[in-house]
Scaffold this motif. Sequence first.
Motif, PDB file in Angstrom:
ATOM      1  N   LEU A 137       0.847  -1.190   0.000  1.00 17.32           N
ATOM      2  CA  LEU A 137       0.000   0.000   0.000  1.00 17.32           C
ATOM      3  C   LEU A 137       0.883   1.240   0.000  1.00 17.32           C
ATOM      4  CD1 LEU A 137      -2.562  -1.002   2.789  1.00 17.32           C
ATOM      5  CD2 LEU A 137      -2.849  -1.242   0.315  1.00 17.32           C
ATOM      6  N   GLY A 138       0.361   2.315  -0.588  1.00 13.06           N
ATOM      7  CA  GLY A 138       1.098   3.561  -0.554  1.00 13.06           C
ATOM      8  C   GLY A 138       1.216   4.075   0.872  1.00 13.06           C
ATOM      9  N   ARG A 148       8.356  -0.985   3.521  1.00 12.05           N
ATOM     10  CA  ARG A 148       8.599  -1.166   4.948  1.00 12.05           C
ATOM     11  C   ARG A 148       7.348  -1.743   5.589  1.00 12.05           C
ATOM     12  NH1 ARG A 148       6.142   2.599   8.146  1.00 12.05           N
ATOM     13  NH2 ARG A 148       5.386   4.533   7.188  1.00 12.05           N
ATOM     14  N   GLU A 149       7.510  -2.356   6.718  1.00 11.15           N
ATOM     15  CA  GLU A 149       6.398  -3.002   7.394  1.00 11.15           C
ATOM     16  C   GLU A 149       5.286  -2.005   7.719  1.00 11.15           C
ATOM     17  OE1 GLU A 149       5.559  -5.746  11.393  1.00 11.15           O
ATOM     18  OE2 GLU A 149       7.598  -5.236  10.756  1.00 11.15           O
ATOM     19  N   ALA A 150       4.061  -2.412   7.443  1.00 12.03           N
ATOM     20  CA  ALA A 150       2.925  -1.520   7.672  1.00 12.03           C
ATOM     21  C   ALA A 150       2.602  -1.411   9.156  1.00 12.03           C
ATOM     22  CB  ALA A 150       1.707  -2.040   6.909  1.00 12.03           C
ATOM     23  N   ALA A 189       5.123  10.758  -2.464  1.00 14.88           N
ATOM     24  CA  ALA A 189       4.578  10.149  -3.679  1.00 14.88           C
ATOM     25  C   ALA A 189       3.059  10.090  -3.627  1.00 14.88           C
ATOM     26  CB  ALA A 189       5.151   8.745  -3.863  1.00 14.88           C
ATOM     27  N   VAL A 190       2.494   9.707  -2.490  1.00 18.07           N
ATOM     28  CA  VAL A 190       1.037   9.637  -2.353  1.00 18.07           C
ATOM     29  C   VAL A 190       0.432  11.038  -2.365  1.00 18.07           C
ATOM     30  CG1 VAL A 190      -0.839   9.015  -0.777  1.00 18.07           C
ATOM     31  CG2 VAL A 190       1.040   7.410  -1.191  1.00 18.07           C
ATOM     32  N   ARG A 191       1.088  11.975  -1.710  1.00 19.41           N
ATOM     33  CA  ARG A 191       0.579  13.350  -1.712  1.00 19.41           C
ATOM     34  C   ARG A 191       0.527  13.908  -3.127  1.00 19.41           C
ATOM     35  NH1 ARG A 191       1.550  18.130  -2.739  1.00 19.41           N
ATOM     36  NH2 ARG A 191       3.641  17.598  -3.508  1.00 19.41           N
ATOM     37  N   GLN A 192       1.610  13.690  -3.875  1.00 16.71           N
ATOM     38  CA  GLN A 192       1.672  14.204  -5.235  1.00 16.71           C
ATOM     39  C   GLN A 192       0.638  13.534  -6.133  1.00 16.71           C
ATOM     40  OE1 GLN A 192       5.621  14.442  -6.886  1.00 16.71           O
ATOM     41  NE2 GLN A 192       4.870  14.400  -8.994  1.00 16.71           N
ATOM     42  N   ARG A 193       0.469  12.204  -5.998  1.00  6.92           N
ATOM     43  CA  ARG A 193      -0.525  11.511  -6.836  1.00  6.92           C
ATOM     44  C   ARG A 193      -1.929  12.010  -6.508  1.00  6.92           C
ATOM     45  NH1 ARG A 193      -0.401   6.991  -9.846  1.00  6.92           N
ATOM     46  NH2 ARG A 193       1.611   7.904 -10.395  1.00  6.92           N
ATOM     47  N   GLY A 194      -2.207  12.264  -5.224  1.00  4.47           N
ATOM     48  CA  GLY A 194      -3.500  12.810  -4.846  1.00  4.47           C
ATOM     49  C   GLY A 194      -3.755  14.152  -5.498  1.00  4.47           C
ATOM     50  N   LEU A 223       4.280  -0.882   3.317  1.00  5.29           N
ATOM     51  CA  LEU A 223       4.009   0.450   2.783  1.00  5.29           C
ATOM     52  C   LEU A 223       5.153   0.835   1.847  1.00  5.29           C
ATOM     53  CD1 LEU A 223       2.836   2.340   6.007  1.00  5.29           C
ATOM     54  CD2 LEU A 223       1.426   1.118   4.329  1.00  5.29           C
ATOM     55  N   HIS A 224       4.813   1.534   0.782  1.00  6.82           N
ATOM     56  CA  HIS A 224       5.848   1.956  -0.165  1.00  6.82           C
ATOM     57  C   HIS A 224       5.676   3.436  -0.493  1.00  6.82           C
ATOM     58  CE1 HIS A 224       3.436   2.372  -3.930  1.00  6.82           C
ATOM     59  NE2 HIS A 224       2.640   1.530  -3.316  1.00  6.82           N
TER      60      HIS A 224
END
Length: 243
Positions: free
Chosen positions: A137-138, A241-243, A144-149, A182-183
């Motif tokens: 999951l992001g 990394r581990e969620a 990266a998630v902020r920018q994609r949003g 999480l990535h």
Amino acid sequence: MANERLRAAISAKGETIQSVAEHVGVDPKSVERWITTGRTPHRGHRWKAASLLGADEVYIWPSVEKQAEKASTSELITYYPHRGAVPASLWSSLIEKATDQVDILVYAGLFLFDGNPDLPDQLAEKAKAGAQVRILLGDPDSEAVRQRGEEEGIGGDLAARARITRRYLEPAMSTPGVEVRLHDTILYNSIYRFDEDVLVNPHVLGAPAGQNPVMHFRYLPGARTFRHYLRSFDYAWERGREA
């Protein structure tokens, strides 16, 4: 001519002629001939050797490129113009039939869990039966998630969706065999792998994932498309990394 690519691949992987022969199931002299005379082995032997060495079959044996291209084309089962065009029954069927491997690479993938409310329990049961389940999951706090949003016009909602999906997965995360990471990678494709089937949802700049095409591939020995996307998954997995 000698096959220096094969020789180099064996050396780079720390293998030997003997170990390759044992893995493939042939006499060491056969592997030696593959190297010294440039002989191209049978298809099944090529696949096993290439898999052991973590190399592309076509790179090691360029003469088989036409065969690989034909097989790779045959891997494409269906093309869907957008994610909503993928039948709900297909998602359910792929999930239900998977027995060995489930790999999911998304930023949120919330639609899959909303559309299949029993999915966390199903994944846990599959893991108990011996399947390997890996979900990426992001990272909701990542750039990266902020920018994609922002690109998709939903701002912080994408991060919120990733958090909701993780919450849905919590009951399954304590089951051995279910791993969630999480990535923070730039995600070019969402990948949904169920055993030998994979659905690939390319990301188009400025458009939400649900509006973008989906391609359904099924693994064929000797082809490269299925394996190509799974290498991408593994690349992201190793950096998660581990969620």
